[in-house]
Design an enzyme around this catalytic site. Structure first.
Site, PDB file in Angstrom:
ATOM      1  N   TRP A  48       0.785  -1.517  -0.032  1.00 20.83           N
ATOM      2  CA  TRP A  48      -0.472  -0.065  -0.079  1.00 20.83           C
ATOM      3  C   TRP A  48       0.577   1.178   0.259  1.00 20.83           C
ATOM      4  O   TRP A  48       0.794   2.862  -0.616  1.00 20.83           O
ATOM      5  CB  TRP A  48      -0.936   0.282   1.372  1.00 20.83           C
ATOM      6  CG  TRP A  48      -1.928  -1.382   1.163  1.00 20.83           C
ATOM      7  CD1 TRP A  48      -2.731  -1.738  -0.004  1.00 20.83           C
ATOM      8  CD2 TRP A  48      -3.314  -0.914   2.205  1.00 20.83           C
ATOM      9  NE1 TRP A  48      -4.221  -2.639   0.295  1.00 20.83           N
ATOM     10  CE2 TRP A  48      -4.141  -2.307   1.429  1.00 20.83           C
ATOM     11  CE3 TRP A  48      -3.436  -0.198   3.049  1.00 20.83           C
ATOM     12  CZ2 TRP A  48      -5.506  -2.598   2.177  1.00 20.83           C
ATOM     13  CZ3 TRP A  48      -4.633  -0.429   3.668  1.00 20.83           C
ATOM     14  CH2 TRP A  48      -5.604  -1.984   3.264  1.00 20.83           C
ATOM     15  N   GLU A  60      11.147  -6.480  -8.701  1.00 24.84           N
ATOM     16  CA  GLU A  60      10.990  -5.105  -8.893  1.00 24.84           C
ATOM     17  C   GLU A  60      11.675  -4.275  -9.924  1.00 24.84           C
ATOM     18  O   GLU A  60      12.575  -3.300  -9.520  1.00 24.84           O
ATOM     19  CB  GLU A  60      10.564  -4.161  -8.109  1.00 24.84           C
ATOM     20  CG  GLU A  60       9.374  -5.366  -7.174  1.00 24.84           C
ATOM     21  CD  GLU A  60       8.555  -3.870  -6.128  1.00 24.84           C
ATOM     22  OE1 GLU A  60       7.451  -4.814  -6.382  1.00 24.84           O
ATOM     23  OE2 GLU A  60       9.027  -3.470  -5.426  1.00 24.84           O
ATOM     24  N   SER A  77       4.302  -2.068 -12.035  1.00 25.28           N
ATOM     25  CA  SER A  77       2.584  -2.115 -12.480  1.00 25.28           C
ATOM     26  C   SER A  77       1.921  -2.997 -13.068  1.00 25.28           C
ATOM     27  O   SER A  77       1.318  -3.828 -14.254  1.00 25.28           O
ATOM     28  CB  SER A  77       3.239  -1.221 -13.687  1.00 25.28           C
ATOM     29  OG  SER A  77       3.782   0.060 -13.708  1.00 25.28           O
ATOM     30  N   GLY A  99       1.807  -2.428  -6.301  1.00 27.94           N
ATOM     31  CA  GLY A  99       1.102  -1.365  -5.415  1.00 27.94           C
ATOM     32  C   GLY A  99       0.165  -1.003  -5.703  1.00 27.94           C
ATOM     33  O   GLY A  99      -0.844  -1.130  -5.081  1.00 27.94           O
ATOM     34  N   GLY A 100      -0.025   0.478  -6.855  1.00 27.77           N
ATOM     35  CA  GLY A 100      -1.275   0.505  -7.411  1.00 27.77           C
ATOM     36  C   GLY A 100      -2.469  -0.382  -6.790  1.00 27.77           C
ATOM     37  O   GLY A 100      -3.550   0.437  -6.656  1.00 27.77           O
TER      38      GLY A 100
HETATM   39  P1  13P Z   1       3.074  -0.181  -8.899  1.00 30.64           P
HETATM   40  O1  13P Z   1       2.575  -1.364  -8.594  1.00 30.64           O
HETATM   41  O2  13P Z   1       1.738   0.749  -8.337  1.00 30.64           O
HETATM   42  O3  13P Z   1       3.335  -0.097  -9.861  1.00 30.64           O
HETATM   43  O4  13P Z   1       4.235  -0.994  -7.154  1.00 30.64           O
HETATM   44  C1  13P Z   1       5.305  -1.987  -7.424  1.00 30.64           C
HETATM   45  C2  13P Z   1       5.450  -1.734  -6.124  1.00 30.64           C
HETATM   46  O5  13P Z   1       6.583  -1.356  -6.382  1.00 30.64           O
HETATM   47  C3  13P Z   1       4.727  -2.539  -5.040  1.00 30.64           C
HETATM   48  O6  13P Z   1       6.545  -2.595  -4.341  1.00 30.64           O
END
Ligand code: 13P
Length: 249
Positions: free
Chosen positions: A11, A167, A213, A234-235
């Site tokens: 989050w 990542e 992403s 993440g998002g």
């Molecule tokens: P997003 O899924 O928003 O690209 O972020 C990935 C992330 O940093 C998960 O730790």
């Protein structure tokens, strides 16, 4: 034994405790499954509220960081011992945002990960290359170095317990997701390196996630690759569509 997939939400610094409580109250039934391990890594201040709502479900709660000392004069920090006392089973360690904005080094990532293991917390250790490093064909060299420092001092048994999240920094929060082939290539290299150092058993057991992403639209093609054992999201983990990421199959 096949590796159980993990779908972890990160989050980051989002949602107040009250909003967090509302969100998980809404999502609990939709995310509760025993097909994959679902982990929500929430801000420290929301751990308790989220944990209370999720009680009795299969959904686990994780932290996004932890300090490597048990206690002491480290103003503003939270120890693994504190998290373990709360019954928190996971902590993200060495996220690229912590490396970038809080100057976390590979060595710190290593010490924190060792401490997490000692405290009974599963570290989700993040590694990944920048766009510049990828463009100059240094991806494998960068990943290999980050990985070898992160797992220094661990045993094969430790490796079977940890989670590694690949990542790529250029894919985080950019909407530019790695292709399944790009992500698989690096995750396979990570597993190979683990095998060379800790043996085939450790390589077969360690879970390697992809993050950057991930959405409901791309989760399936990424997570069905042989060396990708799920995702760090993440998002999309803050959206109702996170349900579709969890049920990607
Ligand atoms: P997003 O899924 O928003 O690209 O972020 C990935 C992330 O940093 C998960 O730790």
């Amino acid at each position: 034994m096949p590796r159980k997939k993990i779908i972890a939400g990160n989050w980051k610094m989002n949602l107040t405790p009250k909003k967090a409580e509302e969100f998980v109250t809404d999502m609990k039934a939709k995310l509760d499954t025993d097909k994959v391990e679902v982990v929500l890594c929430v801000p420290y201040v929301s751990l308790h509220a989220v944990q209370s709502v999720l009680k009795g479900s299969n959904i686990k709660v994780g932290a996004q960081n932890m300090h490597y000392m048990d206690k002491g004069a480290y103003t503003g920090e939270i120890s693994g011992e504190m998290l373990a006392d709360m019954g928190i089973p996971y902590a993200i360690i060495g996220h690229s945002e912590r490396r970038e904005y809080f100057a976390e080094s590979d060595t710190q990532v290593n010490i924190k990960s060792l401490k997490a293991l000692k405290t009974g917390i599963t570290p989700i250790i993040c590694i990944g290359e920048t766009l510049k490093q990828r463009m100059s064909e240094r991806t494998f060299c960068v990943i290999s170095k980050q990985l070898s420092i992160a797992v220094d001092g661990m045993t094969a048994d430790d490796i079977a317990k940890i989670v590694i999240a690949y990542e790529p920094i250029w894919a985080i929060g950019t909407g530019k997701v790695a292709t399944p082939e790009q992500a698989e290539e690096v995750c396979a290299a990570i597993r190979k390196q683990i095998g060379e150092k800790f043996g085939q058993g450790a390589a077969d057991a360690v879970r390697i996630l992809y993050g950057g992403s991930v959405t409901a639209d791309n989760a399936n093609t990424l997570f069905k690759m042989p060396n990708i054992d799920g995702g760090l999201v993440g998002g999309a983990s803050l959206q109702p569509t996170f349900e579709k990421v969890v049920h990607f199959e």
